[in-house]
Write a protein that holds these residues in place. Sequence first.
Motif, PDB file in Angstrom:
ATOM      1  N   GLY A 198       0.677  -1.281   0.066  1.00 16.44           N
ATOM      2  CA  GLY A 198      -0.149   0.023   0.096  1.00 16.44           C
ATOM      3  C   GLY A 198       0.841   1.588  -0.043  1.00 16.44           C
ATOM      4  O   GLY A 198       2.160   1.234  -0.404  1.00 16.44           O
ATOM      5  N   THR A 199       0.243   1.750   0.623  1.00 17.61           N
ATOM      6  CA  THR A 199       0.902   3.372   0.313  1.00 17.61           C
ATOM      7  C   THR A 199       0.967   4.535   2.027  1.00 17.61           C
ATOM      8  O   THR A 199      -0.084   3.775   2.559  1.00 17.61           O
ATOM      9  N   ALA A 200       1.579   5.182   1.983  1.00 15.72           N
ATOM     10  CA  ALA A 200       2.066   5.553   3.466  1.00 15.72           C
ATOM     11  C   ALA A 200       0.489   6.479   3.997  1.00 15.72           C
ATOM     12  O   ALA A 200       0.654   6.778   5.103  1.00 15.72           O
ATOM     13  N   PRO A 255      -2.124   6.948   8.834  1.00 12.06           N
ATOM     14  CA  PRO A 255      -0.988   7.325   8.631  1.00 12.06           C
ATOM     15  C   PRO A 255      -0.049   8.402   9.374  1.00 12.06           C
ATOM     16  O   PRO A 255       1.479   8.494   8.407  1.00 12.06           O
ATOM     17  N   ALA A 256      -0.833   8.583  10.733  1.00 18.08           N
ATOM     18  CA  ALA A 256      -0.410   9.148  11.293  1.00 18.08           C
ATOM     19  C   ALA A 256       1.409   8.662  12.141  1.00 18.08           C
ATOM     20  O   ALA A 256       2.346   8.815  12.174  1.00 18.08           O
ATOM     21  N   PHE A 257       0.123   6.695  12.119  1.00 18.50           N
ATOM     22  CA  PHE A 257       1.649   5.514  12.370  1.00 18.50           C
ATOM     23  C   PHE A 257       2.533   5.643  11.356  1.00 18.50           C
ATOM     24  O   PHE A 257       4.329   5.709  11.555  1.00 18.50           O
ATOM     25  N   LEU A 258       2.641   5.652   9.781  1.00 15.12           N
ATOM     26  CA  LEU A 258       3.195   5.279   8.718  1.00 15.12           C
ATOM     27  C   LEU A 258       3.980   6.525   8.908  1.00 15.12           C
ATOM     28  O   LEU A 258       5.553   5.850   8.392  1.00 15.12           O
ATOM     29  N   ALA A 259       4.024   7.660   9.231  1.00 15.33           N
ATOM     30  CA  ALA A 259       4.700   8.739   8.886  1.00 15.33           C
ATOM     31  C   ALA A 259       5.383   8.955   9.668  1.00 15.33           C
ATOM     32  O   ALA A 259       6.918   9.530   9.285  1.00 15.33           O
ATOM     33  N   SER A 286       9.068   2.785   2.402  1.00 25.88           N
ATOM     34  CA  SER A 286      10.232   3.525   1.243  1.00 25.88           C
ATOM     35  C   SER A 286       9.722   4.012   0.496  1.00 25.88           C
ATOM     36  O   SER A 286       8.374   4.595  -0.735  1.00 25.88           O
ATOM     37  N   GLY A 287       9.863   5.368   0.913  1.00 23.21           N
ATOM     38  CA  GLY A 287       9.139   6.462   0.827  1.00 23.21           C
ATOM     39  C   GLY A 287       8.364   6.947   0.736  1.00 23.21           C
ATOM     40  O   GLY A 287       7.830   6.460   1.767  1.00 23.21           O
ATOM     41  N   GLY A 288       6.935   6.752  -0.734  1.00 23.88           N
ATOM     42  CA  GLY A 288       5.766   6.824   0.132  1.00 23.88           C
ATOM     43  C   GLY A 288       4.978   5.483   0.004  1.00 23.88           C
ATOM     44  O   GLY A 288       3.791   4.893  -0.194  1.00 23.88           O
TER      45      GLY A 288
END
Length: 295
Positions: A198-200, A255-259, A286-288
């Motif tokens: 997935g994405t961030a 998103p807050a956790f992944l960021a 890895s990046g986004g």
Amino acid sequence: MLASRPGSGRRQRHPVQLQPGLEPGQYPPGLMHIRQPPRVERGEALKYFEEVNNAARAAGVTTALWDPFSYLNRATMQWRDPALFAWIKSSWTTRSGTASFDKVYVPKSSPIAAQTLTLNLNGTAFRGLWQGSTQLLAGRDYTVSGSRLTPTTTALTRLTGNRAYGVNSTLQARFSRGLPWSIDIVTNDAPVLSNSTGTADVFTIPTQYRGDALAGMEATYADGSNAGPISRNPYQEFNQAFSPDYPGGTTILTPAFLAALHDNAPVKLTFHYYSGATVTYHVTKSGGSVTGTTS
């Protein structure tokens, strides 16, 4: 603010240090706030209200509920969660017995065995177990030894029926006063997680909960240091860093956790479930992009 029953009027014996924004006697908003899925286990929340209202009554402190339109339906003037309010109201005048947990998990993949809960009598006397209007038989369906309540293998076999995942039946432990304590009989197996990408901004882990429920999540890097927005310990905040989606069959990483994760640094996640099961998962940002694997 909705005021509950006033205290006896006696002066407080000790000074109380308040959380900023709280008034004396106000319930902590983080515990009270209704969210789905709830961040505090239901039975533990009921025990908290029972205990804190008893302490407030003894100390003569008037309690108060700050309601952000979550608890009282202003149109009908009815409580949205009548059972929760019943526990709050009952504890204004008396104590209720509880138990160490409000569920008994019965693994589907294993032979059924007797399980023990610890009774918290709170000054009451245990009167027995009921299923609806039917009283269970002491000795055959359960045993009591001191504060240890043990539903028997015979009873659990009957109560789980065809052993479908989830709540199969609900019992009530009744006491000499106060409210009965509900105990769900739950068939479960350890949850199964699957690989994911997935994405961030949007990342979910396919999850077969198999009757279990998510209790918490730890996050650490390979060197043992903590990962995520909360760095003082590995445990991340429910509904802020992660959240179960039971109907959708996923676990959400926010998103807050992944960021907050380091780039290209594998993170070990340990999911804790109320049955006592733990499942390990690994994510790398890895990046986004985000990749999740079971190994």
